[in-house]
Design an enzyme around this catalytic site. Structure first.
Site, short mmCIF file in Angstrom:
data_model
loop_
_atom_site.label_atom_id
_atom_site.label_comp_id
_atom_site.label_asym_id
_atom_site.label_seq_id
_atom_site.Cartn_x
_atom_site.Cartn_y
_atom_site.Cartn_z
N LEU A 23 -51.64 20.42 -12.47
CA LEU A 23 -50.31 20.17 -13.04
C LEU A 23 -49.32 21.25 -12.63
CD1 LEU A 23 -51.20 18.97 -16.66
CD2 LEU A 23 -50.48 17.59 -14.72
N GLY A 24 -49.82 22.43 -12.36
CA GLY A 24 -48.90 23.50 -11.95
C GLY A 24 -49.59 24.85 -11.95
N LYS A 25 -48.93 25.79 -11.30
CA LYS A 25 -49.47 27.15 -11.20
C LYS A 25 -48.40 28.14 -11.60
CE LYS A 25 -52.96 28.33 -7.91
NZ LYS A 25 -53.88 28.31 -9.03
N ASN A 27 -47.78 32.74 -12.56
CA ASN A 27 -48.41 34.04 -12.33
C ASN A 27 -49.52 34.30 -13.35
OD1 ASN A 27 -46.99 34.35 -14.61
ND2 ASN A 27 -45.50 35.82 -13.80
N PHE A 28 -49.63 33.41 -14.34
CA PHE A 28 -50.67 33.54 -15.39
C PHE A 28 -51.99 32.95 -14.93
CE2 PHE A 28 -48.32 29.71 -15.57
CZ PHE A 28 -49.30 28.74 -15.56
N SER A 30 -53.44 28.70 -13.91
CA SER A 30 -53.06 27.34 -13.52
C SER A 30 -53.22 26.40 -14.71
CB SER A 30 -53.99 26.87 -12.40
OG SER A 30 -55.31 26.85 -12.92
N VAL A 31 -52.52 25.27 -14.65
CA VAL A 31 -52.63 24.25 -15.69
C VAL A 31 -53.14 22.97 -15.04
CG1 VAL A 31 -51.47 22.98 -17.54
CG2 VAL A 31 -50.69 25.28 -16.94
N LYS A 50 -54.75 25.04 -19.76
CA LYS A 50 -54.22 26.22 -19.08
C LYS A 50 -55.37 27.21 -18.90
CE LYS A 50 -50.38 29.51 -19.31
NZ LYS A 50 -49.10 29.80 -20.00
N ASP A 144 -38.53 33.77 -22.16
CA ASP A 144 -38.61 33.08 -20.86
C ASP A 144 -38.09 31.65 -20.98
OD1 ASP A 144 -41.23 32.51 -18.34
OD2 ASP A 144 -39.05 32.70 -18.22
C1 LIG Z 1 -46.29 26.04 -14.50
O1 LIG Z 1 -46.98 24.83 -14.48
C2 LIG Z 1 -47.21 24.19 -15.67
C3 LIG Z 1 -47.80 22.94 -15.60
C4 LIG Z 1 -48.08 22.23 -16.75
C5 LIG Z 1 -47.77 22.76 -18.01
C6 LIG Z 1 -48.04 21.98 -19.23
C7 LIG Z 1 -48.40 22.63 -20.42
C8 LIG Z 1 -48.63 21.88 -21.58
C9 LIG Z 1 -48.52 20.49 -21.55
C10 LIG Z 1 -48.18 19.86 -20.33
N1 LIG Z 1 -47.99 18.57 -20.01
C11 LIG Z 1 -47.67 18.55 -18.71
N2 LIG Z 1 -47.40 17.40 -18.01
C12 LIG Z 1 -47.14 17.31 -16.65
C13 LIG Z 1 -47.05 16.02 -16.13
C14 LIG Z 1 -46.80 15.84 -14.76
C15 LIG Z 1 -46.64 16.94 -13.91
N3 LIG Z 1 -46.36 16.77 -12.54
C16 LIG Z 1 -46.66 15.44 -12.00
C17 LIG Z 1 -46.12 15.31 -10.57
N4 LIG Z 1 -46.64 16.39 -9.73
C18 LIG Z 1 -46.20 16.23 -8.35
C19 LIG Z 1 -46.21 17.70 -10.27
C20 LIG Z 1 -46.74 17.91 -11.68
C21 LIG Z 1 -46.71 18.23 -14.45
C22 LIG Z 1 -46.96 18.41 -15.81
N5 LIG Z 1 -47.63 19.78 -18.19
N6 LIG Z 1 -47.95 20.59 -19.22
C23 LIG Z 1 -47.16 24.02 -18.07
C24 LIG Z 1 -46.87 24.73 -16.91
#
Ligand SMILES: COc1ccc(-c2cccc3nc(Nc4ccc(N5CCN(C)CC5)cc4)nn23)cc1
Length: 300
Positions: A23-25, A27-28, A30-31, A50, A144
């Site tokens: 879902l994402g990266k 500096n902490f 990855s999720v 996370k 932040d």
């Molecule tokens: C810094 O990166 C993140 C990534 C996810 C989160 C996080 C925390 C707590 C709950 C939560 N729900 C989602 N949902 C979500 C859905 C879709 C996507 N993208 C879908 C399309 N992709 C190309 C990129 C990510 C990213 C996050 N992300 N997320 C926090 C920081």
């Protein structure tokens, strides 16, 4: 493990956490998107996990503080904490949260700008404002607040996420002073945070003004706060002196210009949040009232 007196810790067993996608990266660490499927029949719920990568910046202690912070925050405009998962053998642990299907506000606005009108931007702003008001009642300073840390739960609901830098203001002070600034998001920082590493609810209000600017710019990369400030500072400035130049132009009353087609009343809100003297900035409850009043006008 967090001792039991630090709030109930729902334990997720690693063997039932099925990895699905990244879902994402940050500096902490990855999720990741996972399905928690104890029955093994794919009927389990989707969760955002996370994972901590203990490195020089973020330690297990910092992560435990972030888990503790999120576990006591139970509010509709703050991403929901579900529990923790201790990985067998390895030292690290993971934070399990509700999964918000629409992802970050940046991606959502950038790909839906044509169907998100002013009223909906104001609705998102009012929800973020209420979330910040709730944080303040618990004496938490986010430090932040930025569109990258706002997640979209549905077409009409956003939530504040990422409490990695959140601190509690001591009972006998009105601010929190940080020792080592680390790699700070200075373009979202109030002047006193840049100059003195001083953080308070009023410095969160400054950052809220920057989030308002991101909202009404539809998180367009060309009007991103870093880009606008660097254009003003001059792109050939050495990186270690950027914060000094930024503090200077803010002292000389430069502020980011209104985003294209931004209603005057909304830009006025941003300028109130960007008062140099933190005592002159509005509080989150006052901001919330002003946003709701503008929403009424937009409705008519
Ligand atoms: C810094 O990166 C993140 C990534 C996810 C989160 C996080 C925390 C707590 C709950 C939560 N729900 C989602 N949902 C979500 C859905 C879709 C996507 N993208 C879908 C399309 N992709 C190309 C990129 C990510 C990213 C996050 N992300 N997320 C926090 C920081």
């Amino acid at each position: 493990a967090l001792s039991p007196d630090q709030g109930e810790q729902t334990l997720f067993e690693e063997r039932h956490l099925r990895y699905i996608s990244p879902l994402g990266k940050g500096n902490f660490g990855s999720v990741e998107l996972c399905r928690y499927d104890p029955l093994g029949d794919n009927t389990g719920e989707m969760v955002a996990v996370k994972k901590l990568q203990p490195n020089k910046l973020s330690t297990l202690e910092d992560f435990k503080k972030e888990v503790k912070t999120l576990s006591v925050l139970d509010y509709e405009y703050i991403v929901k904490y579900k529990g923790v998962c201790y990985s067998t053998g390895r030292l690290s642990m993971s934070l399990v949260m509700e999964y918000l299907p629409y992802g970050s506000l940046i991606n959502y606005l950038d790909s839906n700008r044509l169907c998100v009108n002013t009223w909906r931007l104001l609705l998102f702003a009012s929800q973020i404002c209420k979330g910040m008001e709730h944080l303040q009642t618990l004496r938490y300073v986010h430090r932040d607040l930025a569109a990258r840390n706002i997640l979209v739960a549905s077409e009409s609901l956003v939530k504040i996420a990422d409490f990695g830098l959140t601190k509690v203001v001591p009972f006998d002070k009105e601010y929190y002073r940080v020792s080592q600034p680390g790699d700070s998001p200075i373009f979202w920082y109030a002047p006193e945070s840049i100059n003195e590493s001083r953080f308070s609810h009023k410095s969160d209000v400054w950052s809220f003004g920057v989030v308002l600017h991101e909202l009404f710019s539809y998180c367009d990369i060309n009007s991103n706060p870093k880009r606008l400030c660097m254009r003003e500072i001059g792109n050939n400035v050495q990186s270690q002196s950027i914060s000094m130049y930024l503090a200077n132009i803010l002292k000389n009353n430069w502020r980011m210009p209104a985003p294209p087609n931004c209603p005057a009343k909304v830009y006025s809100l941003m300028r109130q949040c960007w008062a140099y003297d933190f005592e002159e900035r509005p509080c989150f409850s006052g901001l919330g009232n002003q946003i709701e009043a503008i929403m009424q006008d937009e409705r008519e």
